[in-house]
Enzyme design. Structure first.
Site, short mmCIF file in Angstrom:
data_model
loop_
_atom_site.label_atom_id
_atom_site.label_comp_id
_atom_site.label_asym_id
_atom_site.label_seq_id
_atom_site.Cartn_x
_atom_site.Cartn_y
_atom_site.Cartn_z
N ASP A 316 4.89 -9.89 -26.34
CA ASP A 316 3.98 -10.21 -27.43
C ASP A 316 4.69 -11.21 -28.34
O ASP A 316 5.88 -11.06 -28.63
CB ASP A 316 3.64 -8.93 -28.20
CG ASP A 316 2.70 -9.20 -29.34
OD1 ASP A 316 1.63 -9.77 -29.11
OD2 ASP A 316 3.06 -8.84 -30.48
N ASP A 353 -6.57 -8.38 -47.90
CA ASP A 353 -5.75 -8.47 -46.69
C ASP A 353 -4.33 -8.04 -47.02
O ASP A 353 -3.59 -8.74 -47.70
CB ASP A 353 -5.77 -9.92 -46.18
CG ASP A 353 -5.08 -10.06 -44.83
OD1 ASP A 353 -4.46 -9.08 -44.38
OD2 ASP A 353 -5.17 -11.15 -44.24
N SER A 385 -10.42 -7.88 -37.00
CA SER A 385 -10.44 -7.14 -35.74
C SER A 385 -10.15 -8.12 -34.61
O SER A 385 -10.35 -9.33 -34.74
CB SER A 385 -11.79 -6.46 -35.51
OG SER A 385 -12.77 -7.41 -35.14
N THR A 388 -13.62 -9.98 -33.65
CA THR A 388 -14.18 -11.03 -34.52
C THR A 388 -13.16 -12.10 -34.85
O THR A 388 -13.51 -13.26 -35.04
CB THR A 388 -14.70 -10.41 -35.82
OG1 THR A 388 -13.60 -9.83 -36.54
CG2 THR A 388 -15.73 -9.33 -35.53
N LYS A 402 -11.78 -16.09 -43.57
CA LYS A 402 -10.69 -16.90 -42.99
C LYS A 402 -10.43 -16.34 -41.60
O LYS A 402 -10.55 -15.13 -41.36
CB LYS A 402 -9.43 -16.87 -43.86
CG LYS A 402 -8.67 -15.56 -43.86
CD LYS A 402 -7.39 -15.70 -44.67
CE LYS A 402 -6.47 -14.51 -44.51
NZ LYS A 402 -7.04 -13.23 -44.92
#
Length: 688
Positions: A316, A353, A385, A388, A402
């Site tokens: 990752d 956020d 998510s 989206t 954003k």
């Protein structure tokens, strides 16, 4: 930053040796030794020779008592050396586990009625906390159990677990929310939701694994053990048939004496694969211990061995290849909008956020434009998510968002936008090609501009990837970024391939595809969205800084949160496989010299011409047999340091590595016993 590495305890530490010797005597109990069938047979053989020694003292045995007594003594030492090797390996782990256990104290926790900083709390003991409980941890407090940060951010001292003296940041949101029980908050305060019941915490699991209490035999160990048992049965049948054969030969030849029970027992023990059987448990335990020295916790021996066969490594990007805390460095407007206007919209979209990236946007808006604002109570928060790929808030009829360029474009078109700023695509492309992450900002159906988020590659990672490539391991970077950003980061990090805009199901599918193609796949990650892929991978390495779901899905945890540590894990895995194979080769090739020592000595009185096989020129039949028994016993403690340290790994091609090891451990296993048995025979000859 200073680092306290886990220092390996010397195998010759006096306290450790004393404890291992005591434990080795306890392991002579057949109820414990049955787990090692080969050595249980040796113990039975030792008991038989002890009985024959007693018979020789009473005159009921034709063999001299010094011979039967010496054979019995060295056979018992063979068993003790075997249990001592395992006890020594376990002792080093138990010493580290005791150190971890001593670091735990019966701490109290402030259990909150509600997961809010101003909520009332009650003081409870750590043993009373259960999954789901929320606690307040303030500066100077020890975290009472494993959990996730629900609110706030704090500096945490994790040296009790990781050995790292420098504090780390633990915060809500993102992939640095997991905290470990037994660590201490240095500054600020956080609300932690407990994720493990008492006795099931990460520290408890570490202690149990290091002690070896929960260690299971790996498939390779089981397969090798079956081979050793089969060889032992074969040699047992051979020795059992020699007795009637020698009796018949005496009658047929009219001379000599049948082979005695003491000699048959000695022959069986020397020919059985006692060396590798004695060292096999120590090799596995020592492998896990070597990983712990590198600040890696393996939750199963199977995972370590699988690491030795890994061909493909999936990494990752965020928090693994890069530091993970991307920072907003610029607001770039489009469509005739001003930087101030873009900054205000970006601030609004980031107020709720709690990720490091979101906070960096708020910080940049404050530092560069003096914009400050709290999240309005009547705002509707839209969380990010993986589907989206955007976030923001709805407030007073306005929708601030954003996110990824394609997601924002689709969003504004859904609100009725008829045109997209012509310069947007070039701007996003330019930022992405520079290796940064472009976040597009919109207000209602208007795109205002782009936030430039910089992502920093971890130092020295390119060199480690080159080493992985030299070992035949393909590296694939996985990221949710757009293909241009992913390509720039992949080129800078020098990975072999990458997957952009990856969703959790994409990672899972990629692993399954490689596994179906016959590859052994390793995956490193630290986020909740990495958990399904980690659970599917053959070797799953979770970063200790990662989320609780990622750590629970993994079978190996890196306390240093360094993805390139997989190279060390692979080396240890290969070391275990090579050490086991090399010592098995050495053990079996040892038998050739023992044939030349014991067989002629056992049958010399019946067939004098067998004396030509005494190529070592051993002094007498009794001396030859005793020398072989002594060598068979002494070789075990002599090989204990190699079993604990492991065979040195060399990044050679498989064929070259096989030839190299056969020359050393195969040919060496043939030559060494000839020299060793002859030297022992000379010493015995001087004593008699």
């Amino acid at each position: 930053m200073s680092k306290h590495n886990q220092q390996p305890q010397s195998a010759f530490d006096t306290v450790l040796l004393q404890g291992a010797l005591l434990e080795s005597l306890k392991k002579l109990d057949p109820r414990q030794l049955w787990r090692n069938p080969v050595m249980l047979c040796v113990e039975i053989a030792s008991l038989i020779t002890l009985i024959t020694f007693g018979m020789s003292l009473s005159g009921a045995n034709r063999e001299p008592s010094w011979f039967t007594g010496a054979v019995s003594f060295w056979l018992w030492l063979t068993v003790i050396f075997s249990t001592f090797a395992e006890s020594l390996a376990e002792g080093r782990g138990k010493a580290r586990a005791a150190s971890l256990r001593s670091s735990r104290t019966n701490v109290t926790a402030k259990q909150l009625a509600k997961p809010e900083f101003n909520s009332a709390f009650t003081t409870v003991g750590a043993s009373q906390l259960r999954k789901g409980a929320c606690i307040l941890v303030e500066a100077g407090d020890m975290i009472a159990g494993d959990g996730d940060v629900l609110a706030g951010a704090a500096l945490v001292n994790e040296s009790a677990v990781t050995g790292e003296s420098a504090p780390v940041i633990r915060e809500s949101g993102g992939d640095r929310s997991a905290v470990t029980g037994g660590t201490t908050v240095i500054a600020n305060r956080i609300i932690v939701r407990i994720t493990a019941n008492p006795g099931e915490t990460f520290l408890d699991r570490m202690i149990g694994l290091i002690e070896g209490a929960k260690r299971r035999k790996t498939p390779n160990e089981v397969a090798l053990e079956l081979l050793l048992i089969a060889l032992t049965v074969v040699f047992l049948l051979v020795c059992a048939n020699i007795a009637p054969l020698s009796s018949y030969s005496v009658k047929a030849a009219g001379q000599g004496t049948p082979v005695s029970l003491t000699i048959l027992t000695s022959l069986f023990v020397c020919l059985a694969p006692t060396t590798i059987a004695a060292l096999l448990p120590a090799i596995g335990i020592a492998g896990m211990d070597r990983l712990f020295q590198k600040n890696v916790i393996a939750l199963s021996g199977r995972a370590i061995e699988a690491a030795g066969d890994v061909n493909v490594l999936l990494l990752d990007k965020t928090g693994t290849i890069t530091h993970g805390n991307r920072e907003a460095v610029a607001f770039v407007p489009v469509g005739g909008h001003s930087e101030q206007e873009l900054a205000e919209a970006a601030l609004m979209a980031s107020l709720a956020d709690e990720t490091p990236e979101g906070r960096s946007v708020v910080a940049l808006a404050r530092q560069k434009y003096g914009l400050t604002r709290e999240t309005p109570k009547d705002a509707e928060v839209v969380d990010f998510s993986a589907d989206t790929r955007l976030s923001g808030i709805n407030l007073a009829g306005r929708r601030y968002r954003k996110g990824a360029s394609d997601s924002i474009i689709a969003f504004v078109k859904g609100l009725g936008a008829t045109s997209i700023p012509t310069e947007l695509a070039d701007l996003v492309d330019r930022i992405a090609r520079a290796g940064a992450t472009p976040l597009v900002v919109s207000r209602n159906n208007e795109i205002l501009g782009v936030i430039n988020l910089k992502d920093i590659i971890k130092a020295g990672i390119q060199e480690r990837f080159l080493q992985l490539r030299s070992m035949g391991i393909k590296t694939i970077m996985i990221t949710g970024d757009n293909p241009l950003t992913a390509a720039a980061i992949a080129a800078e990090a020098q990975v072999d391939d990458f997957m952009a805009q990856a969703k959790p199901e994409d990672k899972l599918r990629l692993i399954k595809d490689h596994q179906e193609a016959g590859f052994m796949v390793a995956m490193t990650g630290d986020g909740t969205n990495d958990a399904p892929a980690l659970a599917q991978a053959d070797v799953a390495v979770a970063m200790n800084t990662g989320t609780q779901p990622a750590r629970e899905a993994a079978n190996i945890i890196d306390l240093d949160s360094n993805p390139t540590k997989l190279l060390d894990i692979v080396e240890v895995g290969k070391q275990i496989l090579m050490t086991r194979g090399n010592l098995t080769t050495f053990s079996i090739s040892n038998d050739i010299a023992k044939y030349f020592a014991i067989i002629p000595a056992a049958l010399l009185s019946i067939y004098p011409r067998l004396g030509v096989l005494n190529v070592m020129g051993l002094a007498s039949p009794y001396s030859a047999i005793l020398s072989a028994v002594i060598f068979n016993a002494l070789i075990i403690p002599l090989l204990v340091p190699l079993a604990l340290k492991g065979t040195k790994f060399r990044a050679f091609p498989a064929e070259k590595l096989l030839i190299h090891n056969l020359l050393i451990y195969g040919l060496g296993g043939i030559i060494a016993p000839f020299a060793g048995i002859k030297a022992i025979d000379m010493v015995i000859g001087m004593m008699l």
